[in-house]
Scaffold this active site. Sequence first.
Site, PDB file in Angstrom:
ATOM      1  N   CYS A  42       0.953  -1.147   0.057  1.00 23.45           N
ATOM      2  CA  CYS A  42      -0.128  -0.113  -0.033  1.00 23.45           C
ATOM      3  C   CYS A  42       0.745   1.374   0.075  1.00 23.45           C
ATOM      4  O   CYS A  42       1.574   1.674  -0.852  1.00 23.45           O
ATOM      5  CB  CYS A  42      -0.978  -0.142   1.133  1.00 23.45           C
ATOM      6  SG  CYS A  42      -2.531   1.015   0.960  1.00 23.45           S
ATOM      7  N   HIS A  91      -3.729  -5.711   1.388  1.00 23.02           N
ATOM      8  CA  HIS A  91      -3.550  -5.989   2.542  1.00 23.02           C
ATOM      9  C   HIS A  91      -3.969  -7.319   3.005  1.00 23.02           C
ATOM     10  O   HIS A  91      -4.770  -7.895   2.504  1.00 23.02           O
ATOM     11  CB  HIS A  91      -4.241  -4.944   3.522  1.00 23.02           C
ATOM     12  CG  HIS A  91      -3.726  -3.452   3.765  1.00 23.02           C
ATOM     13  ND1 HIS A  91      -2.221  -3.209   4.172  1.00 23.02           N
ATOM     14  CD2 HIS A  91      -4.226  -2.528   3.325  1.00 23.02           C
ATOM     15  CE1 HIS A  91      -2.356  -1.852   3.860  1.00 23.02           C
ATOM     16  NE2 HIS A  91      -3.390  -1.401   3.284  1.00 23.02           N
TER      17      HIS A  91
END
Length: 480
Positions: free
Chosen positions: A328, A426
Amino acid sequence: MLQGTGSDVGKSLLVAGLARAYARRGLRVLPFKPQNMSNNAAVTADGGEIGRAQALQARAAGVAPTVHMNPVLLKPQSEVGSQVVVQGRVIGNAKAREYQAWKPRLMEAVLDSFARIRGAADLVLVEGAGSPAEVNLRANDIANMGFARRADVPVVLIGDIDRGGVIAQIVGTRAVLDPEDAAMVVGILVNKFRGDPGLFADGMAFIAERTGWPALGLVPHFAEAARLPAEDAVALGRREPGRGGAKLRVAVPVLPRISNFDDLDPLKLEPDVDLRLVRAGEALPVCDLVILPGSKATIPDLAALRANGWDIDVLAHARRGGRVLGLCGGYQMLGGSVADPDGIEGPPGTVPGLGLLAVDTVLTGAKLLRPVAGISAADGAPFAGYEMHVGETDGPDRARPLLRLADGTADGAVSADGLVAGCYVHGLFADDRQRGAWLRRLGGAPSDLGYEAEVDRVLDRLADHLGAHIDLDRLLGLAR
């Protein structure tokens, strides 16, 4: 409602354990936290985000998480300011002082969410935030006694004996509380006890005598709590010994605004992995893999990375042929540049990235929140996880995606030599199949750890632990 004498006294863990214990009795239990401050967030079934702790509590209760379990989530972006998420959606950014003026209208959202939760449950377990003893914040409070009074919820106060001074913690809280706030407390729990409980019997009696609050239990330290996802970055401050016999070493720089760091938890449980969390002032060690974790504010954290000299360490590691993975915000840092023209995560501007991936990122548009599944592009290893980010990343290395999603789209990028990669997903390592594939790529041997099953096993053990040291019938009888 479980409130604490301070932060990190174990409120989140106790709510999770009690949720599992009462759910096993056949009750429909729902967790609720009026206001949370954490960059460790989870995507909900209804397409929003809440604190990771409430998602774990929902799991403990055997229900899907919803945005109403944590109606106000503060995600710190600086020392004095946070992004404000209300009922799962970002409504803006606020400095600490101006946030105080927002609280009266936020209370209405809190009470709306609580009404929805209460109407769908046999038992609601509410978690406070910080401490009700912070009387300087009592005006317009929505997190502790302000909520308890408005919603007419009885309070159990928790003290942490492990940090010392628990008698003063609880008696001092009683001394500073307004009498009407103090009247909401129906009992106390002392948490994280080590040693012979008989030695603290007089202490429990003293607290009860001085406060007028009955003692409901002395809860011994639960060591297996370290195997569960942590609520916030306080847990990252605890140093853990390295795993000397491990074949693989993974290094992670702990960025000031690190987010979704539970991505790392499954690696921590692998016997063949020595996970090193590197703090400010320390150099990245020689290792097999550097992971740049998620960040709530990519550009400020990129500046912190450089201020600590970690950029030099990462580039040297890559030159030596070491692997690098960005997750991310960490993925965004690996590219050529990060631009924030609208000031979404801080002052508007553009900064150079580390240049290890031929991609560039522009922070613009609405936050993407969704569960995802798919496979690794290189070897077909399956995964399930979630996305939670703003911005778009593109460039030549996107032609070599790290992941292919089930909907046919690609995610992430891989360098031409295959050693540097990044993605927006994630939860990769929580999937045993994906984690095993990564360990084999690095030359290690994955264990037989079933991570999701392990989390449920520990929650069951926690429920047993609390049942042995708290009168659950008495506690349930105190609920209104």
